[in-house]
Every structure is written in structure tokens, then in C-alpha cells.
Design a protein around this motif. Structure first.
Motif, PDB file in Angstrom:
ATOM      1  N   GLY A 197     -30.283 -11.131 -48.580  1.00 40.35           N
ATOM      2  CA  GLY A 197     -28.859 -10.646 -49.373  1.00 40.35           C
ATOM      3  C   GLY A 197     -28.713 -10.705 -50.819  1.00 40.35           C
ATOM      4  N   GLY A 198     -29.815 -11.326 -51.241  1.00 34.04           N
ATOM      5  CA  GLY A 198     -29.216 -11.721 -53.134  1.00 34.04           C
ATOM      6  C   GLY A 198     -28.598 -10.722 -53.983  1.00 34.04           C
ATOM      7  N   ARG A 199     -29.289  -9.773 -53.383  1.00 28.78           N
ATOM      8  CA  ARG A 199     -28.684  -8.512 -54.361  1.00 28.78           C
ATOM      9  C   ARG A 199     -27.067  -8.231 -53.749  1.00 28.78           C
ATOM     10  NH1 ARG A 199     -31.190  -2.377 -53.847  1.00 28.78           N
ATOM     11  NH2 ARG A 199     -29.895  -1.581 -56.131  1.00 28.78           N
ATOM     12  N   GLY A 200     -26.978  -8.046 -52.621  1.00 29.02           N
ATOM     13  CA  GLY A 200     -25.617  -7.537 -52.630  1.00 29.02           C
ATOM     14  C   GLY A 200     -24.457  -8.693 -53.173  1.00 29.02           C
ATOM     15  N   GLN A 201     -25.340  -9.880 -52.853  1.00 30.69           N
ATOM     16  CA  GLN A 201     -24.136 -11.556 -53.633  1.00 30.69           C
ATOM     17  C   GLN A 201     -23.797 -11.202 -55.110  1.00 30.69           C
ATOM     18  OE1 GLN A 201     -26.543 -14.424 -51.540  1.00 30.69           O
ATOM     19  NE2 GLN A 201     -25.984 -12.859 -49.682  1.00 30.69           N
ATOM     20  N   ILE A 202     -25.123 -10.646 -55.790  1.00 28.92           N
ATOM     21  CA  ILE A 202     -25.184 -10.693 -57.667  1.00 28.92           C
ATOM     22  C   ILE A 202     -24.383  -9.445 -57.530  1.00 28.92           C
ATOM     23  CG2 ILE A 202     -26.482  -9.684 -59.272  1.00 28.92           C
ATOM     24  CD1 ILE A 202     -28.886 -11.208 -58.144  1.00 28.92           C
ATOM     25  N   LEU A 203     -24.824  -8.652 -56.405  1.00 29.94           N
ATOM     26  CA  LEU A 203     -23.242  -6.795 -57.210  1.00 29.94           C
ATOM     27  C   LEU A 203     -22.262  -7.446 -57.380  1.00 29.94           C
ATOM     28  CD1 LEU A 203     -25.397  -4.235 -55.632  1.00 29.94           C
ATOM     29  CD2 LEU A 203     -25.681  -4.393 -57.863  1.00 29.94           C
ATOM     30  N   ILE A 204     -21.177  -8.017 -55.568  1.00 31.40           N
ATOM     31  CA  ILE A 204     -20.051  -8.409 -55.818  1.00 31.40           C
ATOM     32  C   ILE A 204     -19.667  -9.368 -56.779  1.00 31.40           C
ATOM     33  CG2 ILE A 204     -18.825  -9.402 -53.983  1.00 31.40           C
ATOM     34  CD1 ILE A 204     -19.000  -6.836 -53.620  1.00 31.40           C
TER      35      ILE A 204
ATOM     36  N   GLY B 273     -19.817 -13.966 -54.729  1.00 38.83           N
ATOM     37  CA  GLY B 273     -21.403 -14.297 -53.991  1.00 38.83           C
ATOM     38  C   GLY B 273     -20.655 -14.906 -52.909  1.00 38.83           C
ATOM     39  N   ALA B 274     -20.038 -16.267 -53.042  1.00 44.23           N
ATOM     40  CA  ALA B 274     -19.942 -16.771 -51.841  1.00 44.23           C
ATOM     41  C   ALA B 274     -19.255 -16.174 -50.469  1.00 44.23           C
ATOM     42  CB  ALA B 274     -19.080 -18.457 -52.297  1.00 44.23           C
ATOM     43  N   ILE B 275     -18.473 -15.849 -51.283  1.00 45.89           N
ATOM     44  CA  ILE B 275     -16.607 -15.060 -49.588  1.00 45.89           C
ATOM     45  C   ILE B 275     -18.199 -13.993 -49.092  1.00 45.89           C
ATOM     46  CG2 ILE B 275     -15.582 -13.248 -50.084  1.00 45.89           C
ATOM     47  CD1 ILE B 275     -14.065 -15.051 -51.536  1.00 45.89           C
ATOM     48  N   TRP B 276     -19.089 -13.059 -50.490  1.00 48.74           N
ATOM     49  CA  TRP B 276     -19.769 -11.911 -49.267  1.00 48.74           C
ATOM     50  C   TRP B 276     -20.930 -12.659 -48.392  1.00 48.74           C
ATOM     51  CZ3 TRP B 276     -18.606  -6.875 -49.488  1.00 48.74           C
ATOM     52  CH2 TRP B 276     -19.415  -6.254 -48.874  1.00 48.74           C
ATOM     53  N   GLY B 277     -21.505 -13.570 -48.588  1.00 46.38           N
ATOM     54  CA  GLY B 277     -22.738 -14.425 -48.332  1.00 46.38           C
ATOM     55  C   GLY B 277     -22.026 -15.329 -46.941  1.00 46.38           C
ATOM     56  N   GLY B 278     -20.474 -16.006 -47.082  1.00 46.41           N
ATOM     57  CA  GLY B 278     -19.904 -16.160 -45.600  1.00 46.41           C
ATOM     58  C   GLY B 278     -19.671 -15.086 -44.915  1.00 46.41           C
ATOM     59  N   ILE B 279     -19.580 -13.980 -45.410  1.00 44.73           N
ATOM     60  CA  ILE B 279     -19.654 -13.126 -44.002  1.00 44.73           C
ATOM     61  C   ILE B 279     -20.312 -13.341 -43.326  1.00 44.73           C
ATOM     62  CG2 ILE B 279     -19.083 -10.629 -43.984  1.00 44.73           C
ATOM     63  CD1 ILE B 279     -17.719 -10.334 -46.532  1.00 44.73           C
ATOM     64  N   VAL B 280     -22.003 -12.959 -44.030  1.00 49.57           N
ATOM     65  CA  VAL B 280     -22.710 -13.172 -43.375  1.00 49.57           C
ATOM     66  C   VAL B 280     -22.693 -14.509 -42.051  1.00 49.57           C
ATOM     67  CG1 VAL B 280     -25.478 -13.303 -43.459  1.00 49.57           C
ATOM     68  CG2 VAL B 280     -24.228 -11.687 -44.916  1.00 49.57           C
ATOM     69  N   GLY B 281     -22.302 -15.515 -42.880  1.00 52.95           N
ATOM     70  CA  GLY B 281     -22.341 -16.989 -42.089  1.00 52.95           C
ATOM     71  C   GLY B 281     -21.166 -16.506 -40.812  1.00 52.95           C
ATOM     72  N   VAL B 282     -20.047 -16.030 -40.795  1.00 54.55           N
ATOM     73  CA  VAL B 282     -19.464 -16.465 -39.902  1.00 54.55           C
ATOM     74  C   VAL B 282     -19.750 -15.069 -38.860  1.00 54.55           C
ATOM     75  CG1 VAL B 282     -17.400 -15.085 -39.467  1.00 54.55           C
ATOM     76  CG2 VAL B 282     -17.104 -16.565 -41.539  1.00 54.55           C
TER      77      VAL B 282
ATOM     78  N   ALA C 193     -22.555  -3.047 -50.446  1.00 54.26           N
ATOM     79  CA  ALA C 193     -22.227  -3.605 -52.001  1.00 54.26           C
ATOM     80  C   ALA C 193     -23.034  -2.637 -53.073  1.00 54.26           C
ATOM     81  CB  ALA C 193     -23.184  -4.878 -52.438  1.00 54.26           C
ATOM     82  N   PHE C 194     -23.831  -2.015 -52.665  1.00 53.82           N
ATOM     83  CA  PHE C 194     -24.435  -1.451 -53.651  1.00 53.82           C
ATOM     84  C   PHE C 194     -23.499  -0.140 -53.755  1.00 53.82           C
ATOM     85  CE2 PHE C 194     -27.262   2.779 -54.654  1.00 53.82           C
ATOM     86  CZ  PHE C 194     -27.494   2.383 -55.685  1.00 53.82           C
ATOM     87  N   TYR C 195     -23.024   0.833 -52.416  1.00 51.84           N
ATOM     88  CA  TYR C 195     -22.735   1.729 -53.090  1.00 51.84           C
ATOM     89  C   TYR C 195     -20.983   1.715 -53.105  1.00 51.84           C
ATOM     90  CZ  TYR C 195     -26.736   4.474 -50.961  1.00 51.84           C
ATOM     91  OH  TYR C 195     -28.254   4.470 -50.858  1.00 51.84           O
ATOM     92  N   LEU C 196     -20.503   0.096 -53.367  1.00 52.10           N
ATOM     93  CA  LEU C 196     -19.581  -0.179 -53.347  1.00 52.10           C
ATOM     94  C   LEU C 196     -18.859  -0.260 -55.004  1.00 52.10           C
ATOM     95  CD1 LEU C 196     -16.543  -0.773 -52.170  1.00 52.10           C
ATOM     96  CD2 LEU C 196     -17.308  -3.277 -52.226  1.00 52.10           C
TER      97      LEU C 196
END
Length: 455
Positions: free
Chosen positions: A170-177, A208-217, A237-240
Motif C-alpha cells: 500500500g505504499g502508493r496510497g500512503q504516499i498520496l495521503i 502516511g502513518a495513519i493510512w498505514g495504521g488503518i491496515v494494521g488495526v 487514496a487515488f480517487y480521494l
């Protein structure tokens, strides 16, 4: 008559059954009848076979090591890349039409194509001897480091997740956010640089940490697979972000109708590290070095890193020893997302400061997976792999401009490197390297299973 008598032939043991032959002893049999060692002829003691020399053991372990396999994988990929350069070269194709009449022309054309391609790669990535002054000569190296910075940061995030047993794609989405968060909360602050720059950096890392943390939770609480979660969140993330840069009053550039954000404020941009003559190398690279040191310390030296690695090795055993596996998953994805956010900040605070859209990641999120695999999920291995891929990217433009070699050839070389890295037995077979103990054990088990089935 004498020919039929064993004793008459001079060999009294000739013709005797095997069970009547005397026991054999000697320096190669491991027999207890071996003579004791002497200063002139050291040998086995108590019937044991002498250990191999230390230098032999060292050479064997050296040839088994991961870094030797990695270097040889790169060499094989370069050879295959050279073959592709030769095949696609027009002069080689023309000369091959009369190969049997004048083979020297074809071989010369192949040499010129391969040497010219890799010389252009070196000239565009490391050092340009054709330049007039030293600053221009070393500019390719600074370009390499500039291209490598976001790859290293995102690769560290993927590698850290790998060490915990998570596949973070999910690096792409985390970079975008991360970019969107930094732009929303800090671009309009108009603070002095010593405040605006670190606040922008911190906001991006936090996003980026929050967007990755969603996956972790979600992984920890519901057991959902992180691959599915990260893929879906990439699309979200892309469409947002695409909607944000198209909507006035959110991220779209004021007084404009194009789907692009405002430019990064000058007081939020990373200063050039070596001056304006090297525009691609800025202080973001220094921050990436610090991030590499931090990840190395976190994973290899800290108590939290020990628990993370324990979960990656065996989550069931880690849980039995009192480690909270769910908490480690959340921590791992928070760190991974934050590192991907750092890669995004290297983009909008360093490389692309004129505004961004949904393609600001530039494929870095997926290239980071390759970098992490090549670096074998180790911090400094990822650092070296990122520099290698940065060099390939920087040199590919010179290859295309001066030799007419498509940039896709470089992408093929990158893919081949990962392919050979992922198949170390193939590399050991090609170069006749000694097998590892694990490979020997697997071969023995397969042989035993085959023997049991046939019996």
C-alpha cells in the motif's frame, strides 16, 4: 595350474569372499587403526576424520552468503540486459544479415551496442568524464542519490513490514495521503522556514502513518488480509486525492481549472544539499539516511524490534511467550506508513514542488517492493538497493538520449535482478556455488520420500 591358485599369483587375498577379507584401515577410512598425528603428518585423533582447513570453511561460507548471491544476480541480469541491447540494436540486426560472410562486423556491432549502452548508463548515473568541469562531471552521482531518496524511504517501510510477516503493498496510497495531508494542513501557514519545513514533513509522515495504521488495526481486530486491505486503500487514496485536486477550496490550485494542487511553498521545500548546480540532491537525502539508521536501530537493537521480529518469525510462538501480536501488527503498519509518507515528502518538498495530482507517487510505492526484496528486508541492504535503482533510473535517460536504447530495457534489468534474487538456487547452479545446509536437507528429504514411495 598356477593361474588357478590365488597364492601362486602373488596376491593371497585374490579370489576370497568379501566377508573373509581383512578390515581396511588408513588415513581416508576413519578407522580407529589410524596412526596418531605427528608434527610432520598431522592426522586424525581417535579415529575421527580431520576437520577441513579454516580457509576452506571460510571460502565455502563466503560463497554461500547472501551478498555474493546478490552480486552475481546483478551480474547475470546485466548480461541478459546486454543481450537485449544487442538484439534490439539496428546495426547489429543489419550486420547479422551477412554474419557468415563477415562475422567480425556482427561481433563489433554487438560490442559497440553493449559497451555503448552501459557506458551511457555509467555516464548518466555515476560520473561523466566528457564534462568540462568537476561539478558537471559528478552531477550524475547527485542525480542518482536524488532519485534514490524516496525509493529508500518507501523501501524501508516495505522491508519493516516484511520483517513482521506483513506484505505491505500500500505504499502508493500512503504516499498520496501523506502528500494530501501535508498540503491541507501546512501549505497555507506562511511560517518561517525553520517551522514550516519540519511541520510539513511531520504532517506528511503522520498522514502516511495513519493510512498505514488503518491496515494494521483492521488486520489486528478482524484478521483481514493486509494485501487485500492495502490494494483497496490504494484505490481509495487515488480517487480521494484526485477528487481533492479537482475540487476548488480543497486542494485545487486557486484561480485555476486544472486538476493540480498548489505549489509547495518555498519555505517548506528542502534546501539544496550541495548548491543550485545539483538540483536533485537536497536535504531530504540526509533525512533518509537518518531514517535508515532509525529503522536499523529499531529492528535490530531495540526491545520493540525484537518483539516485531519474533512475530515475523512465528506469531504463534510469540503469542505463547506473551507478546501481543495484534499490537505488533499495528506498530509495524504505523512505521511502514510513516516511512512511505517520508517518501511522499521527498517528492513534494524536493523533486516535484510545482504542484501534485493523483500520480505524484510515480510508481515509487510499487518499486519499493522491489527495493525491499533486493535489500533482503535489511535496513542497509535496502539503502544500497535504493541507490542501485536510483542509478539505473538516472542512467536510463542518458542511455535513451545518446544510444537510442529504450528505457524499458532498464526496467527489464530491474525485473531480472529481482527474479534472480528470488531464486538463489538458480544462481548457485549457474556459477557452481556450494549449496546451503537448508538446500541439502531439502534434497535429502525429497530423495528419502521418493525412495519410500518406490519401496
Amino acid at each position: 595350474m598356477n593361474d588357478q591358485n590365488p597364492a601362486a599369483s602373488g596376491d593371497p587375498l585374490k579370489g576370497l569372499p568379501a566377508d573373509q577379507l581383512p578390515p581396511v584401515s588408513g588415513p581416508l577410512t576413519g578407522s580407529p587403526d589410524l596412526p596418531g598425528p605427528t608434527p610432520d603428518a598431522p592426522g586424525a585423533v581417535d579415529g575421527e576424520v580431520p576437520a577441513p582447513p579454516r580457509q576452506n570453511v571460510f571460502i565455502k561460507e563466503l560463497l554461500r552468503s547472501n551478498w555474493v548471491t546478490t552480486v552475481l544476480a546483478i551480474v547475470v541480469a546485466m548480461v541478459v540486459g546486454g543481450i537485449l541491447m544487442a538484439i534490439t540494436n539496428e546495426e547489429v540486426q543489419a550486420a547479422s544479415g551477412y554474419f557468415f560472410a563477415r562475422p567480425g562486423d556482427t561481433l563489433g556491432a554487438v560490442w559497440n551496442a553493449v559497451y555503448g549502452g552501459y557506458e551511457a548508463l555509467f555516464r548518466g548515473a555515476i560520473y561523466n568524464p566528457r564534462a568540462n568541469d568537476f561539478a558537471t562531471q559528478i552531477r550524475p552521482l547527485t542525480n542518482t542519490l536524488g532519485f534514490a531518496a524516496p525509493l529508500i524511504a518507501a523501501g524501508l517501510g516495505v522491508a519493516l513490514a516484511f520483517r513482521v510477516g506483513l506484505f505491505n503493498i500500500g505504499g502508493r496510497g500512503q504516499i498520496l495521503i501523506a502528500c494530501a495531508t501535508a498540503a491541507l494542513f501546512t501549505f497555507n501557514l506562511n511560517l518561517p522556514m525553520f517551522l514550516q519545513l519540519p511541520l510539513t514533513l511531520a504532517a506528511g509522515i503522520a498522514g502516511g502513518a495513519i493510512w498505514g495504521g488503518i491496515v494494521g488495526v483492521l488486520k489486528a481486530r478482524t484478521g483481514a488480509h493486509e494485501v487485500i486491505l492495502t490494494i483497496m486503500l490504494n484505490y481509495v487514496a487515488f480517487y480521494l486525492v484526485t477528487w481533492m485536486v479537482r475540487t476548488p477550496g480543497i486542494l485545487q490550485r486557486p484561480a485555476g481549472d486544472q486538476p493540480i494542487s498548489s505549489a509547495t511553498p518555498s519555505n517548506a521545500q528542502f534546501p539544496d544539499l550541495l548548491g543550485p548546480r545539483f538540483p536533485l540532491l537536497d536535504w531530504g537525502f540526509v533525512i533518509v539516511i537518518a531514517a535508515t539508521v532509525f529503522v536499523w536501530w529499531l529492528v535490530e537493537r531495540s526491545s520493540l524490534g525484537f518483539r516485531l521480529r519474533a512475530v515475523g518469525e512465528n506469531p504463534h510462538a510469540a503469542r505463547a511467550s506473551g507478546i501481543s501480536v495484534q499490537r505488533m501488527y499495528i506498530y509495524a503498519m504505523l512505521f511502514a506508513g510513516g516511512l512511505a509518507g517520508l517518501a511522499g515528502m521527498n517528492q513534494i518538498q524536493g523533486s516535484v514542488t510545482t504542484g501534485f495530482d493523483g500520480y505524484i507517487d510515480a510508481g515509487i510505492g510499487f518499486d519499493a517492493i522491489t527495493v525491499a526484496l533486493l535489500g533482503r528486508s535489511r535496513a542497509w541492504g535496502v539503502f544500497a538497493a535504493g541507490i542501485l535503482f536510483g542509478a539505473l533510473k538516472a542512467g536510463s535517460f542518458t542511455m535513451q538520449a545518446s544510444q537510442g536504447i529504450p528505457v524499458d530495457i532498464v526496467l527489464v534489468v530491474q525485473s531480472l535482478i529481482v527474479l534472480f534474487i528470488a531464486a538463489p538456487p538458480l544462481i548457485r547452479t549457474i556459477f557452481f556455488l556450494p549449496k546451503t545446509d537448508a538446500e541439502k536437507a531439502a534434497k535429502a528429504r525429497a530423495k528419502a520420500a521418493k525412495k519410500a514411495v518406490s519401496a
